[in-house]
Scaffold this active site. Structure first.
Site, PDB file in Angstrom:
ATOM      1  N   HIS A 163       0.946  -1.426   0.172  1.00 47.66           N
ATOM      2  CA  HIS A 163      -0.098   0.000  -0.082  1.00 47.66           C
ATOM      3  C   HIS A 163       1.281   1.651   0.392  1.00 47.66           C
ATOM      4  O   HIS A 163       0.625   2.523   0.239  1.00 47.66           O
ATOM      5  CB  HIS A 163      -0.668   0.192   1.292  1.00 47.66           C
ATOM      6  CG  HIS A 163      -1.482  -0.857   1.105  1.00 47.66           C
ATOM      7  ND1 HIS A 163      -2.615  -1.321   0.530  1.00 47.66           N
ATOM      8  CD2 HIS A 163      -1.621  -1.931   2.229  1.00 47.66           C
ATOM      9  CE1 HIS A 163      -4.072  -3.082   1.052  1.00 47.66           C
ATOM     10  NE2 HIS A 163      -2.561  -3.159   1.887  1.00 47.66           N
TER      11      HIS A 163
ATOM     12  N   GLU B 185      10.214   8.431 -17.219  1.00 46.49           N
ATOM     13  CA  GLU B 185       8.559   9.003 -17.456  1.00 46.49           C
ATOM     14  C   GLU B 185       8.292   8.219 -18.752  1.00 46.49           C
ATOM     15  O   GLU B 185       6.712   8.690 -18.780  1.00 46.49           O
ATOM     16  CB  GLU B 185       9.288  10.386 -17.254  1.00 46.49           C
ATOM     17  CG  GLU B 185       8.869  10.821 -15.688  1.00 46.49           C
ATOM     18  CD  GLU B 185       9.226  11.947 -15.968  1.00 46.49           C
ATOM     19  OE1 GLU B 185       8.979  12.934 -14.762  1.00 46.49           O
ATOM     20  OE2 GLU B 185       9.555  13.008 -17.104  1.00 46.49           O
TER      21      GLU B 185
END
Length: 469
Positions: free
Chosen positions: A164, A298
């Site tokens: 998480h 990216e």
């Protein structure tokens, strides 16, 4: 609208009074993107004329002349002296024009017997993708090898493991890096498995029903290095599941790169400071002189979306097509061409980035125990002391709450305070309140302990060479 009745090299039209309208010709034209299949088309034609000669439709001399002409045509294409014209509808018509220019119209005109553009293109896209799968597979194999090397270089370095995206348990940096290698190995396995289905030749299926000339499709398959002919002529020309499967594998490779990229982008930030990217695999800002941007990561993340789009577009094209061939299938090539182009330019840059980045080992080690990441070790220590896990979970949770209230880490709790939390928390619990002890203890199958990491490295060293094409 005007009719285009002259200058066209279409392989059809004899039953029409006039040529296609300019608008139709423009819409139908595919040579601007399928020209990259020219060498594959010529290879298929060289194989096809062997079947014609074997079945008696070409003499030995005619076959030899045609084959020499095709070799010359292939050389001209490679050198750029023969190119497609605006009047060529597709790669097939362009190359037939070229063959006729070399071999003459009478001999060149015999080549089309016993085949259709439908079985041609269905074969060409397979042979093209088989070659590109080798290129992509080699680049993915290289990345796996880089990850293994980086894991070896960082044996014994701990880092925070997360679920998480919160601190969870300490793990070995090597173990984390190898967690990115195994999905890529599965991608390589998928490519290998896909080859079995892709390595069948639709040549001989004709437009959809096969041919009546007695041509042996095994000859074409053998000449093209394929396993044999497809089993059903309609399926051979009408299905593109092999293309869609390649697209799925390519998109999954992109997704796996994107997941790693997301971490690299975060790790390179000042807040995390896990890694430093090499100057040659980073970019700067046009306005902020201090910037060092993770552009490769990216772009990998962004291009994964492009790859997914190519896949979904292709699937949407295929979803409603009745048997057999439909012109919609012209749309199968550009998505996978784009995927090939994307991965073959992305992977070399991505591999270089991973091979050259530097890990901030001190920072990783410092943060490994943060966020009470050793709490599970405490709970499991209690279980080993015959405490039920339900109670162990509760005791450890109270210990964490105490630490939060007093600004302490787990190992900083005084013995007396631990005893006050629960009598089961005796001083020897400190044996598991170290990062090294936590990692060492996780020696089960697939665990983060050093012996298990070394096993993974050894296994990957054996696996990766097998996938080199």
């Amino acid at each position: 609208m005007s009719s285009q009745t002259s200058g066209s090299n279409a392989l059809w039209g004899s039953r029409f009074d006039g040529g296609p309208s300019d608008a139709l010709a423009a819409l139908s034209r595919s040579v601007h993107f399928d020209w990259r299949l020219a060498s594959y088309d010529i290879a298929g034609t060289r194989a096809h004329i062997k079947t014609l000669q074997s079945a008696g439709y070409l003499t030995v001399a005619e076959h030899e002349k045609l084959d020499r002409s095709l070799v010359e045509l292939n050389d001209r294409v490679a050198q750029g002296s023969f190119v497609a014209k605006p009047t060529d509808e597709d790669v097939h018509s362009a190359l037939e024009r070229g063959l006729i220019e070399i071999a003459g119209v009478e001999l060149g005109g015999k080549v089309r017997a016993g085949r259709s553009r439908n079985d041609q293109i269905a074969t060409l896209i397979r042979t093209y993708l088989l070659d590109q799968a080798t290129v992509i597979g080699n680049l993915v194999t290289e990345l796996v090898e880089i990850l293994v090397t980086r894991a070896e270089e960082n044996l014994g370095v701990a880092m925070p493991g997360r679920t998480h995206f919160q601190h969870a348990q300490p793990v070995a940096l090597s173990h984390h890096l190898l967690a990115h290698a195994w999905p890529l190995v599965r991608d390589l396995d998928r490519l290998k498995d896909w080859r079995v289905r892709a390595s069948l030749s639709p040549y001989g299926a004709g437009a959809l029903a096969g041919n009546t000339l007695g041509l042996d499709p095994n000859i074409v398959a053998r000449e093209l290095g394929l396993a044999g002919p497809t089993q059903n002529s309609i399926d051979a020309t009408a299905s593109r599941d092999v293309v869609a499967e390649f697209a799925f594998i390519a998109s999954l490779i992109g997704i796996n790169l994107s997941r790693f990229s997301e971490e690299i982008i975060i790790w390179a930030s000042a807040e995390f400071d896990y890694i430093k990217l090499h100057d040659s695999y980073s970019t700067g800002s046009s306005i902020m002189p201090q910037k060092k941007n993770p552009d490769i990561a990216e772009l990998a993340r962004g291009k994964s979306g492009r790859l997914i789009g190519d896949l979904t577009g292709l699937l949407a094209t295929l979803k409603g097509l009745p048997l057999a061939y439909n012109r919609d299938l012209q749309e199968d090539k550009e998505p996978v061409f784009d995927m090939v182009d994307t991965l073959t330019v992305l992977l070399p840059a991505f591999n270089g980035m991973v091979a050259t980045l530097e890990f901030n080992r001190d920072r990783l080690e410092q943060l490994a125990p943060a966020g009470f990441s050793l709490a599970t070790d405490v709970a499991e220590w209690l279980v080993k002391k015959k405490v039920s896990f339900r109670d162990a979970h509760d005791i450890t949770g109270r210990m964490v709450s105490y630490c939060e209230q007093h600004g302490l880490e787990l190992h900083e709790v005084p013995d007396s305070d631990m005893a006050a939390i629960a009598p089961e928390l005796t001083p020897d619990v400190r044996d598991v309140l170290t990062v090294g002890g936590s990692i060492k203890a996780r020696a089960g199958a697939g665990g983060t302990a050093l012996p298990r990491v070394l096993e993974q490295i050894a296994a990957l060293r054996k696996i990766a060479p097998k996938h080199e094409g």
